[in-house]
Enzyme design. Structure first.
Site, PDB file in Angstrom:
ATOM      1  N   THR A   1      -9.395  51.491 -70.088  1.00 17.54           N
ATOM      2  CA  THR A   1      -8.135  50.795 -70.106  1.00 17.54           C
ATOM      3  C   THR A   1      -7.660  51.071 -67.814  1.00 17.54           C
ATOM      4  O   THR A   1      -6.892  50.391 -67.741  1.00 17.54           O
ATOM      5  CB  THR A   1      -7.195  51.581 -70.659  1.00 17.54           C
ATOM      6  OG1 THR A   1      -7.217  51.201 -72.402  1.00 17.54           O
ATOM      7  CG2 THR A   1      -5.196  50.632 -70.773  1.00 17.54           C
TER       8      THR A   1
ATOM      9  N   HIS B   1      -6.862  48.960 -62.976  1.00 16.78           N
ATOM     10  CA  HIS B   1      -6.574  49.059 -61.283  1.00 16.78           C
ATOM     11  C   HIS B   1      -7.728  47.690 -60.851  1.00 16.78           C
ATOM     12  O   HIS B   1      -7.355  47.743 -59.579  1.00 16.78           O
ATOM     13  CB  HIS B   1      -8.265  50.303 -61.951  1.00 16.78           C
ATOM     14  CG  HIS B   1      -8.924  50.292 -60.270  1.00 16.78           C
ATOM     15  ND1 HIS B   1      -7.619  51.246 -59.337  1.00 16.78           N
ATOM     16  CD2 HIS B   1      -9.671  49.777 -59.632  1.00 16.78           C
ATOM     17  CE1 HIS B   1      -8.023  51.048 -57.801  1.00 16.78           C
ATOM     18  NE2 HIS B   1      -9.884  50.199 -58.099  1.00 16.78           N
ATOM     19  N   GLU B   2      -8.260  47.204 -61.999  1.00 15.77           N
ATOM     20  CA  GLU B   2      -8.797  46.095 -61.738  1.00 15.77           C
ATOM     21  C   GLU B   2      -8.142  44.694 -61.827  1.00 15.77           C
ATOM     22  O   GLU B   2      -8.100  43.848 -60.719  1.00 15.77           O
ATOM     23  CB  GLU B   2     -10.396  45.278 -62.309  1.00 15.77           C
ATOM     24  CG  GLU B   2     -11.828  46.630 -62.388  1.00 15.77           C
ATOM     25  CD  GLU B   2     -12.191  46.595 -60.721  1.00 15.77           C
ATOM     26  OE1 GLU B   2     -12.198  45.984 -59.927  1.00 15.77           O
ATOM     27  OE2 GLU B   2     -12.530  48.171 -60.123  1.00 15.77           O
TER      28      GLU B   2
ATOM     29  N   HIS C   1      -6.487  44.734 -58.500  1.00 18.84           N
ATOM     30  CA  HIS C   1      -6.746  44.133 -57.040  1.00 18.84           C
ATOM     31  C   HIS C   1      -6.609  42.434 -57.304  1.00 18.84           C
ATOM     32  O   HIS C   1      -6.284  41.619 -55.679  1.00 18.84           O
ATOM     33  CB  HIS C   1      -8.617  44.261 -56.946  1.00 18.84           C
ATOM     34  CG  HIS C   1      -8.956  45.109 -56.520  1.00 18.84           C
ATOM     35  ND1 HIS C   1      -8.457  46.562 -55.934  1.00 18.84           N
ATOM     36  CD2 HIS C   1      -9.781  46.100 -57.125  1.00 18.84           C
ATOM     37  CE1 HIS C   1      -9.129  47.422 -55.249  1.00 18.84           C
ATOM     38  NE2 HIS C   1      -9.942  47.753 -56.398  1.00 18.84           N
TER      39      HIS C   1
ATOM     40  N   ASP D   1      -7.930  49.883 -52.145  1.00 15.69           N
ATOM     41  CA  ASP D   1      -7.790  50.397 -53.074  1.00 15.69           C
ATOM     42  C   ASP D   1      -7.762  51.809 -52.009  1.00 15.69           C
ATOM     43  O   ASP D   1      -7.221  51.362 -51.207  1.00 15.69           O
ATOM     44  CB  ASP D   1      -9.473  51.068 -53.039  1.00 15.69           C
ATOM     45  CG  ASP D   1     -10.687  50.588 -54.411  1.00 15.69           C
ATOM     46  OD1 ASP D   1      -9.581  49.901 -55.529  1.00 15.69           O
ATOM     47  OD2 ASP D   1     -12.050  49.389 -53.806  1.00 15.69           O
TER      48      ASP D   1
END
Length: 193
Positions: A123, A128-129, A132, A138
């Site tokens: 998860t 996180h992706e 982006h 990052d």
């Protein structure tokens, strides 16, 4: 009724209507609603039809973003329809195109099993992706409290919620009408440690 009576009645009625119209237009104009109107929400569709095994992690990552920002909303694309965020499962490290993605444009998210095999939380990876795709780079190295610190927070970190700074950046990126015209960055960020 004689014609003269009709004319006097018609003239009186016209004077009354005009008098009332003058009163209505003399009233102060209502306060501008522009200051209280909220900006339109940018809706981005995602396609996870090629992300077998990641569906619940993606749904939780999407729910986290939708609960924490109001200027952009992630929704699952109808089968066979276009999507701004294409999510696929891979055997490598997670990676994503750095956005911010705009309606009608497209970015790619790869949810790699190599990170899961090393103990990272699915998860957190998905959220996180997606970060982006929404334009966040990052922030490595970083603490677990920063969603965009990614793998540098370690395998024990399960936080999938963007912090105040991350929420604010995404919120302001999608709140501006001018920002909707800005192109995505286009770089692919690989989230290997």
């Amino acid at each position: 009724m004689p014609l003269g009576t009709w004319l006097r009645a018609g003239t009186s009625a016209a004077a009354l209507v005009l008098g009332m119209a003058g009163t209505a237009t003399a009233a102060p104009a209502p306060a501008s609603t522009a200051s209280t109107a909220q900006a339109a929400v940018v809706t981005l569709r995602y396609d996870d039809s090629r992300a077998a095994g990641w569906e619940s992690a993606i749904a939780a990552g999407v729910a986290s973003w939708n609960a924490n920002v109001s200027s952009v909303r992630l929704v699952e694309a109808a089968p066979g329809s276009a999507a701004e965020i294409v999510i696929v499962a891979t055997t490598g490290w997670p990676q994503a195109t750095l956005g911010p993605v705009r309606p009608g444009r497209q970015v790619r998210v790869e949810l790699g099993s190599q990170a899961v095999d090393q103990g990272y939380n699915k998860t957190r990876i998905a959220a996180h992706e997606l970060g982006h795709s929404l334009g966040l780079p990052d922030t490595k190295p970083g603490p677990c409290s920063q969603l965009m610190s990614g793998s540098s927070a370690g395998t024990a970190c399960t936080n999938a919620t963007p912090n105040t700074t991350e929420r604010s950046r995404v919120q302001s990126t999608y709140a501006s009408a001018l920002a909707a015209l800005a192109p995505a960055n286009g770089r692919t960020l690989v989230d290997a440690p």
